[in-house]
Design a protein around this motif. Structure first.
Motif, PDB file in Angstrom:
ATOM      1  N   ALA A   1       8.920   2.371   1.837  1.00 51.78           N
ATOM      2  CA  ALA A   1       7.783   1.456   1.833  1.00 51.78           C
ATOM      3  C   ALA A   1       7.929   0.377   2.906  1.00 51.78           C
ATOM      4  CB  ALA A   1       7.640   0.810   0.456  1.00 51.78           C
ATOM      5  N   TRP A   2       9.163  -0.027   3.213  1.00 48.73           N
ATOM      6  CA  TRP A   2       9.372  -1.030   4.261  1.00 48.73           C
ATOM      7  C   TRP A   2       9.269  -0.424   5.660  1.00 48.73           C
ATOM      8  CZ3 TRP A   2       8.979  -5.820   2.923  1.00 48.73           C
ATOM      9  CH2 TRP A   2       9.343  -6.222   1.633  1.00 48.73           C
ATOM     10  N   ALA A   3       9.490   0.878   5.787  1.00 45.18           N
ATOM     11  CA  ALA A   3       9.410   1.523   7.105  1.00 45.18           C
ATOM     12  C   ALA A   3       7.970   1.664   7.584  1.00 45.18           C
ATOM     13  CB  ALA A   3      10.091   2.886   7.063  1.00 45.18           C
TER      14      ALA A   3
ATOM     15  N   LEU B   1      -9.354  -1.236  -3.928  1.00 46.60           N
ATOM     16  CA  LEU B   1      -8.812   0.017  -4.464  1.00 46.60           C
ATOM     17  C   LEU B   1      -7.935  -0.282  -5.665  1.00 46.60           C
ATOM     18  CD1 LEU B   1      -7.753   1.990  -1.229  1.00 46.60           C
ATOM     19  CD2 LEU B   1      -9.773   2.365  -2.664  1.00 46.60           C
ATOM     20  N   ASP B   2      -7.918   0.647  -6.605  1.00 44.29           N
ATOM     21  CA  ASP B   2      -7.052   0.544  -7.778  1.00 44.29           C
ATOM     22  C   ASP B   2      -5.681   1.072  -7.395  1.00 44.29           C
ATOM     23  OD1 ASP B   2      -5.896   0.298 -10.223  1.00 44.29           O
ATOM     24  OD2 ASP B   2      -7.097   1.862 -11.207  1.00 44.29           O
ATOM     25  N   LEU B   3      -4.776   0.152  -7.042  1.00 40.05           N
ATOM     26  CA  LEU B   3      -3.457   0.570  -6.596  1.00 40.05           C
ATOM     27  C   LEU B   3      -2.600   1.116  -7.741  1.00 40.05           C
ATOM     28  CD1 LEU B   3      -2.575  -2.259  -4.027  1.00 40.05           C
ATOM     29  CD2 LEU B   3      -3.640  -0.027  -3.637  1.00 40.05           C
TER      30      LEU B   3
ATOM     31  N   LEU C   1      -5.742   8.526  -0.199  1.00 39.76           N
ATOM     32  CA  LEU C   1      -4.825   7.474   0.222  1.00 39.76           C
ATOM     33  C   LEU C   1      -3.396   8.008   0.255  1.00 39.76           C
ATOM     34  CD1 LEU C   1      -4.297   4.548   0.989  1.00 39.76           C
ATOM     35  CD2 LEU C   1      -4.139   4.003  -1.439  1.00 39.76           C
ATOM     36  N   ARG C   2      -3.010   8.785  -0.761  1.00 39.62           N
ATOM     37  CA  ARG C   2      -1.676   9.392  -0.767  1.00 39.62           C
ATOM     38  C   ARG C   2      -1.507  10.335   0.428  1.00 39.62           C
ATOM     39  NH1 ARG C   2       1.236   9.188  -5.579  1.00 39.62           N
ATOM     40  NH2 ARG C   2       0.180   8.094  -7.294  1.00 39.62           N
TER      41      ARG C   2
ATOM     42  N   LEU D   1       0.828  -1.204   0.000  1.00 35.79           N
ATOM     43  CA  LEU D   1       0.000   0.000   0.000  1.00 35.79           C
ATOM     44  C   LEU D   1       0.866   1.260   0.000  1.00 35.79           C
ATOM     45  CD1 LEU D   1      -2.959   0.949   0.134  1.00 35.79           C
ATOM     46  CD2 LEU D   1      -2.675   1.109   2.610  1.00 35.79           C
ATOM     47  N   ALA D   2       1.908   1.259   0.817  1.00 34.00           N
ATOM     48  CA  ALA D   2       2.794   2.423   0.847  1.00 34.00           C
ATOM     49  C   ALA D   2       3.527   2.592  -0.476  1.00 34.00           C
ATOM     50  CB  ALA D   2       3.797   2.272   1.994  1.00 34.00           C
ATOM     51  N   ASP D   3       3.932   1.496  -1.085  1.00 27.33           N
ATOM     52  CA  ASP D   3       4.620   1.573  -2.379  1.00 27.33           C
ATOM     53  C   ASP D   3       3.683   2.102  -3.461  1.00 27.33           C
ATOM     54  OD1 ASP D   3       7.062   0.792  -4.024  1.00 27.33           O
ATOM     55  OD2 ASP D   3       5.465  -0.327  -5.045  1.00 27.33           O
ATOM     56  N   ALA D   4       2.395   1.667  -3.418  1.00 28.27           N
ATOM     57  CA  ALA D   4       1.439   2.157  -4.410  1.00 28.27           C
ATOM     58  C   ALA D   4       1.125   3.630  -4.215  1.00 28.27           C
ATOM     59  CB  ALA D   4       0.148   1.340  -4.326  1.00 28.27           C
ATOM     60  N   ALA D   5       1.254   4.138  -2.963  1.00 30.85           N
ATOM     61  CA  ALA D   5       0.970   5.540  -2.681  1.00 30.85           C
ATOM     62  C   ALA D   5       2.163   6.447  -2.940  1.00 30.85           C
ATOM     63  CB  ALA D   5       0.519   5.703  -1.238  1.00 30.85           C
TER      64      ALA D   5
END
Length: 219
Positions: free
Chosen positions: A39-41, A88-90, A97-98, A28-32
């Motif tokens: 994204a790993w944090a 959601l459309d990632l 979401l962002r 989700l973080a990577d898509a945002a």
């Protein structure tokens, strides 16, 4: 002796659920727009806030602060699981979401600070307790005057307890006495001697006190 590690179903389930939630938060973080190490944090931040709130609940008892941040971290984790399941459309994430992903680090920092440095109920109770008086003030107090012998209260003698009533005598019912008389007569006719109390009690099947009362009435 080395203890054998036995697999636990609950522990295995917790590891699987944690790994899946961790991966969903990363996706989700990577898509945002939070790529790379950022994204790993994000999953680490969510899980740490969840653990900090749970430890606060375990150590300090239920509180609105701990429950609020526990629910916030839980909603963030569950939201990532739901969002990555196709709701959601990632490829084209929405603006909200962002916005939420970008503002999460500040929100998590605020929650962790309040959980780590907030006042606990035990601390507030200790602060509210009155401070003990100094030893010098306690020693300076005048002791209470000792009453003179003439002023001592008169102690009245304790009244004697009434004696316990004696045990009432056992009264044998008339039908039982009549039956016992027949048994005694039959015994004397067969043996030529009067029946004794033990034999009478055995023939009638009555307690010793009742047998004594019947024997007294037969004489």
């Amino acid at each position: 002796m080395t203890r054998l590690i036995r697999p636990d179903a609950v522990l295995v389930q917790a590891v699987i659920a944690g790994a899946l939630s961790f991966a969903h938060l990363h996706d989700l973080a990577d898509a945002a727009g939070q790529d790379g190490w950022k994204a790993w944090a994000y999953p680490i931040s969510v899980d740490l806030l969840l653990v900090a709130a749970w430890r606060r609940l375990r150590n300090s008892g239920p509180s609105r602060l701990a429950w609020s941040w526990f629910l916030i971290a839980l909603v963030a984790s569950l939201g990532a699981n739901v969002a990555t399941a196709g709701f959601l459309d990632l490829q084209h994430p929405p603006a909200w979401l962002r916005f939420g992903v970008a503002g999460w680090p500040a929100l998590a920092f605020l929650g962790g600070t309040l959980l780590a440095h907030g006042a606990t109920p035990l601390a507030s109770t200790a602060e509210a307790a009155p401070a003990p008086e100094p030893a010098s003030v306690t020693a300076a107090r005048t002791p209470d005057p000792v009453p003179e012998p003439d002023e001592l209260p008169t102690v009245e003698p304790t009244p004697a307890l009434p004696e316990a009533p004696s045990t009432p005598a056992v009264v044998a019912p008339a039908p039982l006495v009549a039956h016992a008389r027949k048994v005694a007569d039959d015994h004397q006719a067969r043996t030529g001697i009067p029946i004794d109390t033990d034999t009478l009690r055995a023939r009638l099947g009555v307690p010793p006190a009742m047998a004594d009362a019947i024997a007294a009435q037969l004489t």
